[in-house]
Structure formats: C-alpha cells, structure tokens
Write an enzyme that holds these catalytic residues in place. Structure first.
Site, PDB file in Angstrom:
ATOM      1  CD  GLU A  33      -2.774   1.072   2.498  1.00  0.00           C
ATOM      2  OE1 GLU A  33      -2.720   0.121   3.304  1.00  0.00           O
ATOM      3  OE2 GLU A  33      -3.496   2.074   2.654  1.00  0.00           O
ATOM      4  NE  ARG A 257       2.874  -8.361  10.324  1.00  0.00           N
ATOM      5  CZ  ARG A 257       2.831  -7.267   9.555  1.00  0.00           C
ATOM      6  NH1 ARG A 257       3.751  -6.337   9.641  1.00  0.00           N
ATOM      7  NH2 ARG A 257       1.854  -7.092   8.708  1.00  0.00           N
ATOM      8  CE  LYS A 267       3.154   0.190   4.880  1.00  0.00           C
ATOM      9  NZ  LYS A 267       2.616  -0.037   3.532  1.00  0.00           N
TER      10      LYS A 267
HETATM   11  P1  ATP Z   1       2.653  -2.090   7.852  1.00  0.00           P
HETATM   12  O1  ATP Z   1       1.833  -2.595   8.991  1.00  0.00           O
HETATM   13  O2  ATP Z   1       4.086  -1.933   8.162  1.00  0.00           O
HETATM   14  O3  ATP Z   1       2.057  -0.882   7.211  1.00  0.00           O
HETATM   15  P2  ATP Z   1       1.486  -3.622   5.831  1.00  0.00           P
HETATM   16  O4  ATP Z   1       1.354  -5.093   5.823  1.00  0.00           O
HETATM   17  O5  ATP Z   1       0.270  -2.823   6.054  1.00  0.00           O
HETATM   18  O6  ATP Z   1       2.633  -3.257   6.807  1.00  0.00           O
HETATM   19  P3  ATP Z   1       1.692  -3.351   3.035  1.00  0.00           P
HETATM   20  O7  ATP Z   1       2.216  -2.225   2.242  1.00  0.00           O
HETATM   21  O8  ATP Z   1       0.238  -3.602   3.008  1.00  0.00           O
HETATM   22  O9  ATP Z   1       2.162  -3.121   4.514  1.00  0.00           O
HETATM   23  O10 ATP Z   1       2.504  -4.678   2.746  1.00  0.00           O
HETATM   24  C1  ATP Z   1       2.961  -5.126   1.508  1.00  0.00           C
HETATM   25  C2  ATP Z   1       3.372  -6.556   1.656  1.00  0.00           C
HETATM   26  O11 ATP Z   1       4.453  -6.652   2.573  1.00  0.00           O
HETATM   27  C3  ATP Z   1       2.238  -7.387   2.212  1.00  0.00           C
HETATM   28  O12 ATP Z   1       2.166  -8.582   1.476  1.00  0.00           O
HETATM   29  C4  ATP Z   1       2.631  -7.622   3.629  1.00  0.00           C
HETATM   30  O13 ATP Z   1       2.130  -8.820   4.108  1.00  0.00           O
HETATM   31  C5  ATP Z   1       4.158  -7.605   3.564  1.00  0.00           C
HETATM   32  N1  ATP Z   1       4.734  -7.204   4.839  1.00  0.00           N
HETATM   33  C6  ATP Z   1       4.493  -6.077   5.531  1.00  0.00           C
HETATM   34  N2  ATP Z   1       5.165  -6.069   6.695  1.00  0.00           N
HETATM   35  C7  ATP Z   1       5.867  -7.223   6.741  1.00  0.00           C
HETATM   36  C8  ATP Z   1       6.755  -7.819   7.687  1.00  0.00           C
HETATM   37  N3  ATP Z   1       7.066  -7.216   8.826  1.00  0.00           N
HETATM   38  N4  ATP Z   1       7.291  -9.025   7.390  1.00  0.00           N
HETATM   39  C9  ATP Z   1       6.989  -9.636   6.238  1.00  0.00           C
HETATM   40  N5  ATP Z   1       6.157  -9.143   5.311  1.00  0.00           N
HETATM   41  C10 ATP Z   1       5.594  -7.959   5.547  1.00  0.00           C
HETATM   42 MG    MG Z   2      -1.324  -2.176   5.212  1.00  0.00          MG
END
Ligand code: ATP
Ligand code: MG
Length: 553
Positions: A33, A257, A267
């Site tokens: 995102e 994760r 984020k």
């Molecule tokens: P955040 O909570 O940091 O915003 P998010 O999952 O909302 O993380 P996205 O931009 O939606 O962030 O994630 C893009 C991809 O990266 C998704 O497939 C997500 O599952 C993966 N991802 C995000 N954080 C991690 C992590 N700590 N370890 C492994 N994969 C991750």
């Molecule tokens: Mg997200």
C-alpha cells in the site's frame, strides 16, 4: 528442482502444484500500500515473492494496493519502486489496484445480481452492533432483504455521488452467525468523497481491502498470493468471493511477518517518528526502512542474505537485530576498502624523525581481497592517533602505547613511547615517541617483535570529516509490545556526532554511498549530506557486536 537446502513450506506447496500440473508456471505479486516507505519487513516479502518466481521460472507483479485514497501518495509509489529495484528485483508488470476500479465495480454488480450483496443504510456503529462477538451469532441488518433491483439502483447512486460519506455501504450477504467474523456480511464498498492519487475525483466509492485484494490477484492470474499471518481469518472470504464471482482461482498462503529486536516495523508507527521529529526523515539511518539502510551503508546483498537466513515460518517470532548486522559486516568485510580514520585524536610526535620529511607508504586496500590492490598513505613525524590507544598506567595485557612500550604504526614503523605531555587541566595533550628507522613495514630488518598495531594519520596531510555514529533507536527488545506509547522507549543516545574527525586524504574523493572499513573502527559510508567542503560519514556497523543488553529493572 529442489536444491540441497530444505524447501520452505511455500516452496513445498509450489512444487506439489507444479508436479500435478495444476500450473505450468507460477505468478506471485508484491502488493504494497503506497502509504509509507518500505521497511526491512517488506524486504522479507519482496525476497520471498520475487525469489519464488525466479526459482521456479515464473513472474512477479509489483501491485500498488492503492484503494484507500486518504493515506496514499505518489512520493511513496516512487520510493517503493526505487527500493525494490535497489534490492535487485525486477517486476514483470507495474500495476495498480486502482486501475481495476471499473472491473471491481462490475464484480460488485455481479454479486448484487446474484443476490449476494446488498446496500446497507446502517451506520458503522450499527453494523458493529449487528456483528456482535465471535461467541454469539450476529443479527441481520434491516436492509438485508432489499431486492436486486433496488440494490442495483442504490449502488449506482452511491457511485454517482448522491450520498454523503458513511450514509451507505455495500455488504456481502454471507452469514451473520458465522464463527468467522469476516463472514458476517463484510463491507465491500464505502463512500468516501476523497481525491485519489491516481484516479483523482472519478470515484467517490472505494472497495475495501478484502474486496480489492483477492479480486486483483484473480485479474492478474496470481497463482500463489502470499501474505502475512494476520490474514488467515480473511482466507474464507478470499475464497468465497472468488468462488461466487467465478473468476481465476488465486490461492492465499500466509507466513510469519518479520519482527526485529529494538525496532518497530509498522508504517503507522514509522510515520509518527517522522512526523513528530524523532528522526530526520524516512531515510534517517536509524530507521528500519530500506532507504535508511541504504543511506547508512547497507548493501542489497546483505539484506537478501539476511532474508535468506531467517527463512519462512508459519509462526511469529522476533529476530535478533544482530543477525542483520552480522550479514552486512560479512559482506562489507569482503568488499569495503580499508582506510585509516582517527575519531578521537591526540597528537603523537616522533622526536627522531627528520623534521619536514614526509614519505608515501604503501598499504593494502583490503587484506580479504588481493585484487583490491594497494594505495599510498602520507607519513610524517607528527601524527594523529586515537586517544584510547594510549594509557598512562597500562592495564595488564596492554599491547598498545604506554610510557616505555612499543607498537607498530600500521604499514609504517615501530615506535617506542618515550614521554607524554598533559595540558593545564590534566588532559593528555601529546605523546612523544621515537621510531626505529629499519622497522618499516615490508622492509623490516629491526628484528623487533611487537604485539600491538595502531592506526594513525599524518597531521599535515589528514583531511577532516563529520562522523555520525548510530545506535539502536529503541532501548528495549520489543518496543511495540511494551506498555504505553512505544515512543517512551526511544534510546536518547541513538545518534552521536563527531564534528571533526581526521581521515585519510584520499577519502576526499569518495562518492556518496561509497563504503569503507575505517580500520579498527567499523564500517562507514559517505552520507548524502556530504559536500566537497564538509565530508560526512555514517557508521554502518561496528566491527564487532558491541551491544550490551540493558538489564531490565
Ligand atoms: P505495515 O503494517 O508496516 O504498514 P502492511 O502489511 O500494512 O505493513 P503493506 O504495504 O500492506 O504493509 O505490505 C505489503 C506486503 O508486505 C504485504 O504482502 C505484507 O504482508 C508484507 N509485509 C508487511 N510487513 C511485513 C513484515 N514485517 N514481514 C513480512 N512481510 C511484511
Ligand atoms: Mg497495510
């Protein structure tokens, strides 16, 4: 197909799928995102998704999951692309969930036509009440039995902007008594009169994650849609929507994760650190973002190696930050040229070295890599050495300078410490020494053996630089799990700036991002703040793991 290394559980699934001919080729996606910069957790997902496609000869799309107009920005899109490329991966297609808005709208209409979705006038509070809790069945919305015709008209009017934000939503009609809360008539669309970074003001209704994600996977014919564990309860809805829409059967798989010690990863939290001024920006070298690691001097190889070593698990765990530091140390040991830098200088005068004389002494650029060659370093009778390399009253097993002891000056001569001078405050001002002329490195006929070697710089030749030493941003192992606000656990000493250190003159020609080992001091790289007049180096990592755990009170 399999190599010596054990397969992870996702590789096992893929190999089984390929073996039975379910797919001829695999397709994965990395779906960020664009609401922030990528962090090291994302690197794990990137390495996994792109790595699988590379290993099995498939392809990976970069798909921006940009269905929430409020938090997304083009700046983030650009940084994400730069970071994925920097990590060393190329996507097959650059795609945006927002490009599917028309198609997704069509899918929603199809569900309404099949009697599987309805427009609900309930407020979000009312919907929450209807859903109840997992231990008791929910109650159906009073709008649940609207006719297909009425729903089609209301949904069309939602799109036309006839209602205010929150006035109506589109919900799937599934099962209000399901033990899985995600199946209790989940919301698919909401009204949001907001400007979108790509579609502008074309839309005032936006699909929710669950309605956009799986459908986008399906549109792109993603075979293995890999996400993190918190999406396990979403999987039945993922499958339900694909089944009812009768579209390409993408499948979702979940892995743990990455969580790292002394780090926060979400984020949302990182944005707070930036907005509230705890760090200088998303690429402040203390941040866990990829842009920060890059600026700090990390290499993509080291991050890929780290992701490879941690592997892919089905259960959450906390990885030691020391492992990431180990990976970069290992890589820089192989590739970084050595230089001398004196961070805490004290003057050393070689009283028997002819005044005005200078020499150019040859030294190796990298003992780990003979191909790196040698360079010349200017030597003279007045040098900077590290204050910590001298002890007035030497401890046991002290092999460095003290009155009467001998050491080798790296790639130069053996010297003997004869005396020292203190200033009026009792601080060490200078050290007086004599050198052994026949002990020059490479041509040593002195027959003297010394145990200590120290680095040095010629005072007349040394250049100066600002040096930024970074420490962990948090004092506790798992700041997100502590009581209260995670920002209470910020390490107040995470940045130490040395305003004026001395460095080898050749470092004046370093390029931004260029990496060095400052011998005995750690790995450093030239920061982007650097100018020709004012060099700035970041410490990437120390030479050894010097962190002592803070004991909890
Ligand atoms: P955040 O909570 O940091 O915003 P998010 O999952 O909302 O993380 P996205 O931009 O939606 O962030 O994630 C893009 C991809 O990266 C998704 O497939 C997500 O599952 C993966 N991802 C995000 N954080 C991690 C992590 N700590 N370890 C492994 N994969 C991750
Ligand atoms: Mg997200």
């Amino acid at each position: 197909m399999s190599e010596e290394k054990d397969l992870n559980f996702i590789e096992e699934i893929i190999e089984a799928d390929l073996n039975i001919g379910k797919y001829h080729t695999i397709r994965t996606r990395f779906p960020p995102e664009p609401n922030g910069y990528l962090h090291i957790g994302h690197a794990k997902s990137i390495c996994l998704n792109f790595g699988l496609a590379l290993k099995y000869g498939g392809e990976t799309n970069l798909r921006f999951d940009d269905t929430n107009p409020v938090t997304e920005e083009t700046e983030y899109v650009d940084s994400i692309k730069a970071d994925v490329l920097w990590l060393g991966f190329n996507w097959a297609k650059e795609l945006y969930a927002s490009d599917y808005f028309e198609q997704l709208y069509g899918f929603a209409v199809k569900l309404i036509q099949k009697g599987l979705a309805f427009v609900d006038d309930s407020s979000s509070e009312e919907i929450a009440i209807q859903k109840k809790s997992p231990s008791e069945p929910g109650i159906e919305s009073p709008y649940r039995n609207r006719s297909v015709e009425e729903n089609l008209e209301l949904f069309a009017n939602m799109r036309l902007g006839k209602y205010e934000d929150g006035a109506k939503v589109l919900r799937a009609k599934i099962d209000m008594s399901s033990p899985n809360m995600h199946l209790r008539d989940p919301i698919l669309y909401r009204i949001k009169h907001a400007h979108h970074h790509r579609t502008g003001d074309e839309w005032c209704i936006y699909p929710l994650y669950d309605f956009a994600h799986g459908q986008s996977d399906s549109i792109e014919r993603i075979t293995h849609s890999i996400c993190t564990l918190e999406f396990i309860p979403h999987r039945p809805l993922y499958d339900w929507l694909i089944e009812k829409l009768e579209i390409f059967p993408s499948k979702q798989y979940e892995f743990a994760r990455l969580n790292l010690t002394y780090t926060v990863m979400s984020k949302r939290k990182l944005l707070q650190l930036v907005n509230e001024g705890y760090v200088s920006g998303w690429d402040d070298p203390r941040m866990p973002t990829l842009s920060a690691y890059r600026r700090k001097g990390y290499t993509p190889e080291s991050i890929r190696e780290f992701c490879d070593r941690i592997g892919v698990q089905k259960r959450e765990n906390l990885i030691d930050l020391g492992l990431l530091e180990y990976c970069i140390r290992e890589h820089l040991n192989r590739i970084a040229e050595r230089r001398m830098a004196v961070l805490d200088p004290v003057k050393l005068i070689i009283t028997n070295y002819p005044e005005e004389q200078t020499e150019e002494l040859s030294t190796e650029n990298n003992p780990e890599n003979k191909d790196a060659g040698t360079r010349m370093v200017p030597f003279s009778g007045t040098l900077w050495i590290e204050r910590e390399d001298f002890m007035e009253l030497p401890a046991k097993k002290w092999f460095r300078l003290a009155p009467g002891t001998m050491v080798r000056l790296k790639s130069a001569y053996i010297i003997r410490c004869d005396d020292f001078v203190k200033d009026e405050n009792g601080n060490l001002k200078e050290i007086l020494a004599s050198y052994i002329p026949e002990s020059r490195s490479g041509a040593d006929s002195s027959g003297i053996h010394v145990k200590g070697t120290i680095h040095w710089l010629s005072v007349a030749h040394a250049a100066t630089a600002e040096i930024r030493l970074y420490d962990r941003l948090f004092k506790v192992e798992n700041p997100a799990m502590e009581e209260g606000d995670f920002k209470e656990y910020i390490n107040p000493d995470s940045l130490h700036i040395i305003e004026r250190a001395y460095i080898e003159p050749s470092l004046k020609d370093a390029a931004a991002g260029e990496k060095f080992q400052f011998i005995r001091k750690g790995y450093f790289c030239l920061d982007t703040d650097s100018t020709a007049e004012h060099l700035v180096f970041n410490r990437t990592v120390t030479l050894k793991d010097g962190w002592v755990k803070e004991t909890k009170k």
